[in-house]
Design an enzyme around this catalytic site. Structure first.
Site, mmCIF file in Angstrom:
data_model
loop_
_atom_site.group_PDB
_atom_site.id
_atom_site.type_symbol
_atom_site.label_atom_id
_atom_site.label_comp_id
_atom_site.label_asym_id
_atom_site.label_seq_id
_atom_site.Cartn_x
_atom_site.Cartn_y
_atom_site.Cartn_z
ATOM 1 C CB CYS A 1 -9.024 -9.530 1.840
ATOM 2 S SG CYS A 1 -9.184 -9.153 3.587
ATOM 3 C CB CYS B 1 -11.919 -2.163 4.035
ATOM 4 S SG CYS B 1 -11.045 -3.187 5.225
ATOM 5 N NE ARG C 1 -3.047 1.671 9.435
ATOM 6 C CZ ARG C 1 -3.916 0.696 9.173
ATOM 7 N NH1 ARG C 1 -4.735 0.785 8.136
ATOM 8 N NH2 ARG C 1 -3.984 -0.376 9.937
ATOM 9 C CB CYS D 1 -15.178 -9.603 6.635
ATOM 10 S SG CYS D 1 -13.945 -8.404 7.152
ATOM 11 C CE LYS E 1 -7.875 -0.491 11.348
ATOM 12 N NZ LYS E 1 -8.516 -0.973 10.163
ATOM 13 N NE ARG F 1 -3.737 -0.246 2.500
ATOM 14 C CZ ARG F 1 -4.367 -0.689 3.596
ATOM 15 N NH1 ARG F 1 -4.178 -0.094 4.752
ATOM 16 N NH2 ARG F 1 -5.181 -1.721 3.531
ATOM 17 C CB CYS G 1 -13.693 -3.956 0.904
ATOM 18 S SG CYS G 1 -14.335 -5.623 1.090
ATOM 19 C CE LYS H 1 -8.113 3.132 8.897
ATOM 20 N NZ LYS H 1 -9.064 2.210 8.284
HETATM 21 C C1 HEM Z 1 -10.680 -3.375 11.942
HETATM 22 C C2 HEM Z 1 -10.279 -4.242 11.207
HETATM 23 C C3 HEM Z 1 -9.719 -4.151 9.818
HETATM 24 C C4 HEM Z 1 -8.848 -5.051 9.337
HETATM 25 C C5 HEM Z 1 -8.237 -6.220 10.074
HETATM 26 C C6 HEM Z 1 -8.589 -4.684 7.969
HETATM 27 C C7 HEM Z 1 -7.764 -5.396 7.124
HETATM 28 C C8 HEM Z 1 -7.628 -5.125 5.797
HETATM 29 C C9 HEM Z 1 -6.973 -5.950 4.849
HETATM 30 C C10 HEM Z 1 -6.332 -7.294 5.135
HETATM 31 C C11 HEM Z 1 -7.024 -5.324 3.673
HETATM 32 C C12 HEM Z 1 -6.403 -5.789 2.382
HETATM 33 C C13 HEM Z 1 -7.389 -6.316 1.428
HETATM 34 C C14 HEM Z 1 -6.749 -6.494 0.080
HETATM 35 O O1 HEM Z 1 -6.351 -5.497 -0.498
HETATM 36 O O2 HEM Z 1 -6.630 -7.624 -0.385
HETATM 37 C C15 HEM Z 1 -7.710 -4.103 3.858
HETATM 38 C C16 HEM Z 1 -7.953 -3.166 2.890
HETATM 39 C C17 HEM Z 1 -8.384 -1.897 3.160
HETATM 40 N N1 HEM Z 1 -8.889 -1.440 4.335
HETATM 41 FE FE1 HEM Z 1 -9.096 -2.513 5.970
HETATM 42 N N2 HEM Z 1 -9.276 -3.569 7.660
HETATM 43 C C18 HEM Z 1 -9.991 -3.201 8.759
HETATM 44 C C19 HEM Z 1 -10.848 -2.126 8.836
HETATM 45 C C20 HEM Z 1 -10.834 -1.059 7.947
HETATM 46 C C21 HEM Z 1 -11.630 0.121 8.064
HETATM 47 C C22 HEM Z 1 -12.626 0.386 9.163
HETATM 48 C C23 HEM Z 1 -11.308 0.925 7.010
HETATM 49 C C24 HEM Z 1 -11.820 2.299 6.648
HETATM 50 C C25 HEM Z 1 -12.969 2.765 6.944
HETATM 51 C C26 HEM Z 1 -10.330 0.230 6.237
HETATM 52 C C27 HEM Z 1 -9.759 0.695 5.083
HETATM 53 C C28 HEM Z 1 -9.172 -0.119 4.182
HETATM 54 C C29 HEM Z 1 -8.800 0.297 2.871
HETATM 55 C C30 HEM Z 1 -8.901 1.702 2.322
HETATM 56 C C31 HEM Z 1 -8.322 -0.819 2.228
HETATM 57 C C32 HEM Z 1 -7.846 -0.884 0.813
HETATM 58 C C33 HEM Z 1 -8.769 -1.536 -0.086
HETATM 59 C C34 HEM Z 1 -10.096 -0.861 -0.301
HETATM 60 O O3 HEM Z 1 -10.157 0.330 -0.666
HETATM 61 O O4 HEM Z 1 -11.104 -1.565 -0.163
HETATM 62 N N3 HEM Z 1 -10.067 -0.974 6.820
HETATM 63 N N4 HEM Z 1 -8.071 -4.001 5.178
HETATM 64 S S1 SF4 Z 2 -13.809 -5.402 4.728
HETATM 65 FE FE1 SF4 Z 2 -13.057 -7.371 5.342
HETATM 66 S S2 SF4 Z 2 -13.048 -8.528 3.422
HETATM 67 FE FE2 SF4 Z 2 -13.130 -6.416 2.868
HETATM 68 S S3 SF4 Z 2 -10.955 -5.851 2.538
HETATM 69 FE FE3 SF4 Z 2 -11.565 -5.294 4.635
HETATM 70 S S4 SF4 Z 2 -10.896 -6.984 5.854
HETATM 71 FE FE4 SF4 Z 2 -10.989 -7.726 3.740
#
Ligand code: HEM
Ligand code: SF4
Length: 576
Positions: free
Chosen positions: A437, A480, A146, A476, A210, A77, A431, A212
Site C-alpha cells: 500500500c 481500511c 463498491r 495509516c 467512493k 480487487r 489492513c 459503500k
Molecule cells: C479514505 C481513504 C482511503 C484510501 C485512499 C484507501 C486506499 C486503499 C488502498 C491503496 C488499499 C490497498 C492496500 C493493499 O491492498 O495493498 C486499500 C485497501 C482496502 N481498503 Fe482502503 N482506503 C481508504 C479508506 C478505506 C476505508 C474507510 C475502508 C473501509 C472501512 C477501506 C476498505 C478497504 C479494504 C476492504 C481494503 C482491502 C484490504 C483490507 O481488507 O485491508 N478503505 N485501501
Molecule cells: S489503512 Fe492506510 S495503510 Fe492500511 S491499506 Fe488502507 S490506505 Fe493502506
C-alpha cells in the site's frame, strides 16, 4: 469548510468528466513498454476498473539507489457481492494468484479478494481471467458504489439467503453501465465517442467519492453497518423478512492533524419494505451525486454532505425524490461485530465451517498450507465459500459425506482452528499496509502477529484470555480495517509508531477516541498492561473493554463524528 465557499472542481472531477466514461488513455498506458507504470491520470481511472497501481515499498529505496523505476505492481480487487463464490471460482482465482500475482489471496474487510503484485503486462490476462470465472472487478474501487457487503451466517437460512439475494440485486442495480471495461479488458468492440446517456445513474463525473453499502441482520453487526455510507438493517418477523431500517452517512477515513476530516457513524433515518430497497438506494446515491462536495476529495463522502446540510435536510431531499415518506425505524439490537467460528449444522443437515484467517491472508508458509489446503478443499467441496467482512472464511453447505474429508485436509495442511484462539486474536483485524500500500505510514498486517504475541500473555496473566476484545490495526488513518470502531485500535503515524484509540462499542455502535499518540510497540504494551489489569479487577458483569475504559475515565464516549477530534476532558483530567 462551508458548503458554498468553494466552487472550483477538483482535478479528479475534471479528469472523470473528460475520461469518456472511464476510458482515458488506459489502453495506451497498458501498451507502453518503456515503463511498468501507467500515466498518473490513468492510474486514477484504473481504480474504477478494480485495480490500484502500487509499488513494492520494501524495494523502493534500493531501486532508487540503483536509479531504477519503482517495482510497480497492481493490486486487483474482485467484485463479489455478499462475499460468496463457488469452488470453481475459488480454484480459478487461486490459479490467477499463482500464475500472475504473488501466490496469495487476501480476504478484505469488504468481503472480497485482492490479488497483489500483478505486473502491468499481466494485468489484462488477470482481469480477463477473473471475468472468465464469471466474477468481475468493475467498480471494486473508484467513485462508485463498491462491493455490497452482507451478513455472513448461512445457517440462519432462509432469512440469510433472502438478505444475501438483496445484496446481489443492489450490487447489480448500481453497477456503472460504461462499456469501457468490456472494451479494455474483454476485447469488446471499441467506440470512439461514447453516447452521453451511457451512464444514466452516475453521469459523466460519477460520484464525488467512493460509496459503500452493506446489509446487516441483527443481532449480528458483523459488517459494521454504521461504517457504511448506506446501511440496511434487515428486520424480520418470525424469521420472515419484513423490510429494512435505512442508515446513512457512515465512513471511516480521516487524515492525521486535519480535524475537518473525521470518522462518522451512520444515522438510522427510517424503514422501507423489501420491494422499496432499490428505489431508496438509488435516491440516496442520487442525492449524494448531486450535493456531495466535488471541490475537495477529503470532504466528499456522504458523511460530510450530511453534517454540512443536516440530517433533516437529507431526509426531506430523499423523500422528495422518492415521492413517499420512509416509515418510522423499527426496533433492533446488535450484539457484536465478530464472527462465530467452528462447525454449525443447519436445519437441512448441511454443515458450515467458519475458519479464522489472521488478516485474511491466504498463502503457504512453512507453518501453514492455507493456499494449498483450501485449494484441495475447493476441489472436493460442493457447497460454496463465503468471505466475512472480518477477513475470515466460511466453507458453507458442506455435505455430511464430505465433512470428514475436509477435516482431514485441514489437519494435513495444519490450518489453525480459531475456536482455540484467545478472544483478542479472534476479533483482530488489520489492513494490508506494507509492502504494497502506497499510503502506509507504518506496518499493519505484518505487525499484527507480533503485537498479538505481546498482548496475549498480558491477557492470560489477568484471566482474560477468552474474553472478546475488538482489536484493529491500520498502517495509516484512512481506516481500511475500520479502526475507529475498535475497542483498542492502533493507527499508523510513522514507521514503527502508532496512535492508540480506545473505547469503541463492542456492538459497533460507538466510535473510539484518541488516548495516546505516536507509541512504539514497547510503549503500546506498557500503556495497555495496566488498563487490562484494571479491567480484569474492576469490570462489571458482562462489561466490555470499550465500555469499561469510558466508565473508568480513560477516554470520553464519542457520540458523533464531529466530537472525534475534540479535546477529551477525561484525558486532560488524567494528565493534570
Ligand atoms: C479514505 C481513504 C482511503 C484510501 C485512499 C484507501 C486506499 C486503499 C488502498 C491503496 C488499499 C490497498 C492496500 C493493499 O491492498 O495493498 C486499500 C485497501 C482496502 N481498503 Fe482502503 N482506503 C481508504 C479508506 C478505506 C476505508 C474507510 C475502508 C473501509 C472501512 C477501506 C476498505 C478497504 C479494504 C476492504 C481494503 C482491502 C484490504 C483490507 O481488507 O485491508 N478503505 N485501501
Ligand atoms: S489503512 Fe492506510 S495503510 Fe492500511 S491499506 Fe488502507 S490506505 Fe493502506
Amino acid at each position: 469548510m462551508g458548503i458554498e465557499q468553494k466552487t472550483q472542481l477538483s482535478d479528479d472531477e475534471r479528469l472523470k468528466e473528460r475520461s469518456r466514461h472511464l476510458r482515458g488513455t488506459i489502453e495506451d498506458s497498458l501498451a507502453d513498454p518503456v515503463t511498468g507504470a501507467v500515466s498518473p491520470e490513468d492510474a486514477k481511472l484504473l481504480k474504477f476498473h478494480g485495480t490500484y497501481q502500487q509499488d513494492n515499498r520494501d524495494l523502493r529505496n534500493e531501486r532508487l539507489r540503483q536509479k531504477l523505476e519503482p517495482a510497480y505492481g497492481f493490486m486487483v480487487r474482485v467484485r463479489m457481492a455478499g462475499g460468496v463464490c463457488t469452488p470453481e471460482q475459488w480454484l480459478r482465482l487461486d490459479e490467477l494468484a499463482c500464475r500472475y500475482a504473488n501466490r496469495s489471496l487476501r480476504i478484505t474487510t469488504r468481503q472480497t479478494f485482492q490479488l497483489h503484485g500483478v505486473v502491468k503486462r499481466r494485468l489484462k490476462a488477470t482481469i480477463a481471467g477473473i471475468n472468465r470465472a464469471l466474477l468481475s472487478t468493475i467498480a471494486a474501487c473508484g467513485d462508485v458504489n463498491r462491493n455490497v457487503v452482507c451478513h455472513n451466517n448461512p445457517y440462519l437460512s432462509p432469512l440469510h439467503e433472502d438478505v444475501y439475494a438483496w445484496s446481489c440485486r443492489l450490487s447489480e442495480f448500481l453497477l456503472p453501465k460504461t462499456r469501457a471495461y468490456h472494451e479494455i479488458w474483454l476485447d469488446e468492440e471499441r467506440i470512439t465517442e461514447p453516447p452521453a446517456e451511457e451512464e444514466p445513474l452516475y453521469g459523466r463525473s460519477y460520484l464525488p467519492r467512493k460509496f459503500k453499502i452493506g446489509i446487516a441482520l441483527p443481532p449480528s453487526n458483523d459488517i459494521d453497518i454504521f461504517a457504511q455510507d448506506l446501511g440496511f438493517i434487515a428486520i424480520a418477523d418470525k424469521n420472515r423478512l419484513t423490510g429494512f431500517n435505512v442508515a446513512v452517512g457512515g465512513g471511516m477515513g480521516m487524515s492525521h492533524s486535519e480535524p475537518a476530516t473525521y470518522p462518522r457513524l451512520a444515522d438510522v433515518i427510517g424503514f422501507c419494505r423489501p420491494e422499496q430497497l432499490l428505489e431508496v438506494a438509488e435516491a440516496v446515491v442520487k442525492v449524494q451525486r448531486d450535493f456531495g462536495d466535488r471541490t475537495n476529495r477529503k470532504h466528499a463522502r456522504l458523511k460530510y454532505t450530511l453534517d454540512d446540510r443536516s440530517l433533516e435536510w437529507f431526509k426531506s431531499e430523499l423523500e422528495a425524490r422518492l415521492g413517499w415518506p420512509l416509515q418510522a425505524a423499527r426496533p433492533f439490537r446488535f450484539k457484536d461485530t465478530g464472527d462465530s467460528f467452528g462447525w454449525v449444522r443447519d436445519a437441512r443437515g448441511r454443515w458450515h465451517l467458519t475458519l479464522g484467517i489472521l488478516s485474511g491472508r491466504i498463502s503457504d508458509t512453512p507453518e501453514t498450507g492455507w493456499l494449498t489446503g483450501l485449494r484441495e478443499i475447493a476441489k472436493i467441496h460442493d457447497g460454496d465459500f463465503r468471505l466475512t467482512t472480518n477477513q475470515n472464511l466460511t466453507i458453507a453447505g458442506i455435505a455430511e459425506a464430505n465433512k470428514r474429508h475436509i477435516e482431514d485436509l485441514l489437519e494435513s495442511y495444519r490450518i489453525p482452528n480459531a475456536v482455540q484462539w484467545g478472544g483478542l486474536r479472534r476479533h483482530a483485524l488489520s489492513c494490508v499496509a506494507f509492502p504494497t500500500c502506497g499510503l502506509a505510514m507504518a506496518e499493519s498486517e505484518r505487525w499484527l502477529p507480533h503485537l498479538l504475541t505481546r498482548l496475549e500473555p498480558v491477557l492470560k496473566r489477568n484471566g482474560l484470555e477468552q474474553d472478546a476484545i475488538n482489536l484493529r490495526v491500520t498502517g495509516c488513518p484512512n481506516g481500511c480495517a475500520r479502526p475507529y470502531l475498535g475497542e483498542i485500535a492502533l493507527v499508523g503515524k510513522s514507521l514503527g509508531r502508532y496512535n492508540l484509540y480506545l473505547g469503541a462499542g463492542f456492538d459497533g455502535g460507538r466510535l473510539n477516541k484518541l488516548y495516546r499518540e505516536g507509541l512504539m510497540e514497547e510503549e503500546v504494551v506498557a500503556v495497555l498492561t495496566p488498563l487490562i489489569e484494571r479491567y480484569a479487577q474492576e469490570r462489571r458483569d458482562g462489561e466490555h473493554f470499550g465500555d469499561f475504559v469510558i466508565r473508568a475515565g480513560y477516554v470520553s464516549a464519542v457520540t458523533a463524528g464531529r466530537e472525534f477530534h475534540q479535546p477529551d476532558p477525561q484525558l486532560l483530567a488524567h494528565r493534570s
